[in-house]
Design a protein around this motif. Structure first.
Motif, PDB file in Angstrom:
ATOM      1  N   GLU A 245       0.986  -1.107   0.122  1.00 41.84           N
ATOM      2  CA  GLU A 245      -0.151  -0.079   0.028  1.00 41.84           C
ATOM      3  C   GLU A 245       0.928   1.325  -0.050  1.00 41.84           C
TER       4      GLU A 245
ATOM      5  N   LYS B  38       1.916   7.150 -13.608  1.00 40.57           N
ATOM      6  CA  LYS B  38       0.916   7.780 -13.797  1.00 40.57           C
ATOM      7  C   LYS B  38      -0.329   7.174 -12.944  1.00 40.57           C
ATOM      8  N   ASP B  39      -0.162   5.644 -12.621  1.00 44.34           N
ATOM      9  CA  ASP B  39      -1.262   5.017 -11.980  1.00 44.34           C
ATOM     10  C   ASP B  39      -1.624   5.913 -10.555  1.00 44.34           C
ATOM     11  N   ASN B  40      -2.878   5.708 -10.292  1.00 42.86           N
ATOM     12  CA  ASN B  40      -3.337   6.245  -9.219  1.00 42.86           C
ATOM     13  C   ASN B  40      -2.481   5.866  -7.831  1.00 42.86           C
ATOM     14  N   ASP B  41      -2.115   4.394  -7.626  1.00 45.67           N
ATOM     15  CA  ASP B  41      -1.423   4.213  -6.616  1.00 45.67           C
ATOM     16  C   ASP B  41       0.278   4.741  -6.645  1.00 45.67           C
ATOM     17  N   ASP B  42       0.738   5.108  -7.914  1.00 47.35           N
ATOM     18  CA  ASP B  42       1.922   5.447  -7.757  1.00 47.35           C
ATOM     19  C   ASP B  42       1.935   7.124  -7.329  1.00 47.35           C
ATOM     20  N   THR B  43       0.827   7.664  -7.973  1.00 49.54           N
ATOM     21  CA  THR B  43       0.655   8.988  -7.351  1.00 49.54           C
ATOM     22  C   THR B  43       0.404   9.135  -5.860  1.00 49.54           C
ATOM     23  N   GLN B  44      -0.418   8.282  -5.354  1.00 52.39           N
ATOM     24  CA  GLN B  44      -0.418   8.254  -3.836  1.00 52.39           C
ATOM     25  C   GLN B  44       0.839   7.840  -3.282  1.00 52.39           C
TER      26      GLN B  44
ATOM     27  N   ARG C  93       3.858  16.303 -12.512  1.00 51.25           N
ATOM     28  CA  ARG C  93       3.394  15.515 -11.476  1.00 51.25           C
ATOM     29  C   ARG C  93       4.038  15.860  -9.983  1.00 51.25           C
TER      30      ARG C  93
END
Length: 274
Positions: free
Chosen positions: A53, A80-86, A124
């Motif tokens: 996580e 660019k994935d949401n998990d990577d951004t988190q 980003r």
């Protein structure tokens, strides 16, 4: 009367010497991560060294930052994935910028990873940094958007000032930098002194944005010199780059003390130096 002999001993400490029973797993995982972050993260999760996580991954990247490939960290957090951004958000939030000058915080931030070359990834990362810096220092900029614009401007200035392909006569001047930033703080001009100091800081000392070398091996060399009445202990940070051994005063590897070529040196395989 013969002079007293000096007793000198030396031992090489691996970079995982202070870790617990998971040292071997951690060392293997770091090697995998430094080749491919996806493989490394899967290994760490599988061995129970991190949870799958974003907050756990970000915490791991900060805790073991000095041993992990800055290139691979940059590729991970800029995804660019949401998990990577988190992961990027949690990673950035773990760094304290309170009461720091803007350029000092930006430099510190960019020592934690190598900034990717793609414009979207830079955008980003820049925006997340801007949000955190403004949160920690709301009195410096009018808004997080102003931090974002200034950060982008500084990165462009840094490239312009230190690119070997840009002739000296074509490099951005201080007045040009100030003009480029006019009206960028909510349609008002940033303080001139602030921009002048930024320009001087970047001009005098480059922010290294490109991929650098990651050493193949690294660790502390601890030496003890026994003097007549006391012992002196010293530690030196060693890094192996291909066939060159370098040593430094600190982990940051910013103050090299010396280097030696190993082109004609043979190391016995049964001797574990690192």
């Amino acid at each position: 009367m013969q002079p007293e002999k000096l007793e000198i001993s030396s031992s090489f400490e691996s970079d995982t010497e202070d870790l617990s029973g998971n040292a071997i797993l951690l060392k293997n995982g770091i090697r995998l991560f430094n080749e491919d972050w996806k493989v490394g993260v899967a290994y760490f999760v599988g061995k129970g060294l991190m949870e799958n996580e974003p907050q756990s991954i970000a915490s791991f990247l900060i805790t073991h930052n000095e041993h992990l490939s800055k290139l691979q960290i940059g590729e991970l957090i800029a995804g660019k994935d949401n998990d990577d951004t988190q992961v990027l958000i949690h990673f950035t939030n773990l760094i304290d910028f309170k009461k720091e000058k803007f350029d000092v915080s930006l430099r510190k931030y960019l020592t934690k990873f190598w900034l990717p070359g793609e414009a979207q990834k830079i955008d980003r990362i820049t925006r997340i940094f801007a949000n955190k810096y403004f949160e920690d220092n709301p009195e410096v900029f009018p808004s997080a958007d102003c931090v974002y614009v200034t950060t982008f401007s500084v990165i462009m200035l840094n490239t312009d000032m230190h690119s070997p392909v840009i002739l000296e006569k074509d490099k951005m001047t201080k007045e040009g930098f100030i003009k480029n930033n006019s009206g960028t703080w909510n349609d008002t001009d940033p303080p001139r002194k602030f921009l002048e100091e930024l320009y001087d800081s970047i001009s005098e000392c480059e922010i290294v944005l490109k991929k650098g070398e990651d050493p193949e091996k690294r660790g502390w060399n601890k030496s003890v010199v026994a003097l007549p009445h006391y012992k002196v202990q010293t530690r030196t940070w060693f890094c192996l780059y291909g066939n060159e051994l370098r040593w430094y005063r600190s982990l940051e590897q910013s103050s090299i003390m010396g280097r030696i070529s190993l082109d004609y040196v043979t190391i016995r395989e049964d001797v574990n130096i690192f």
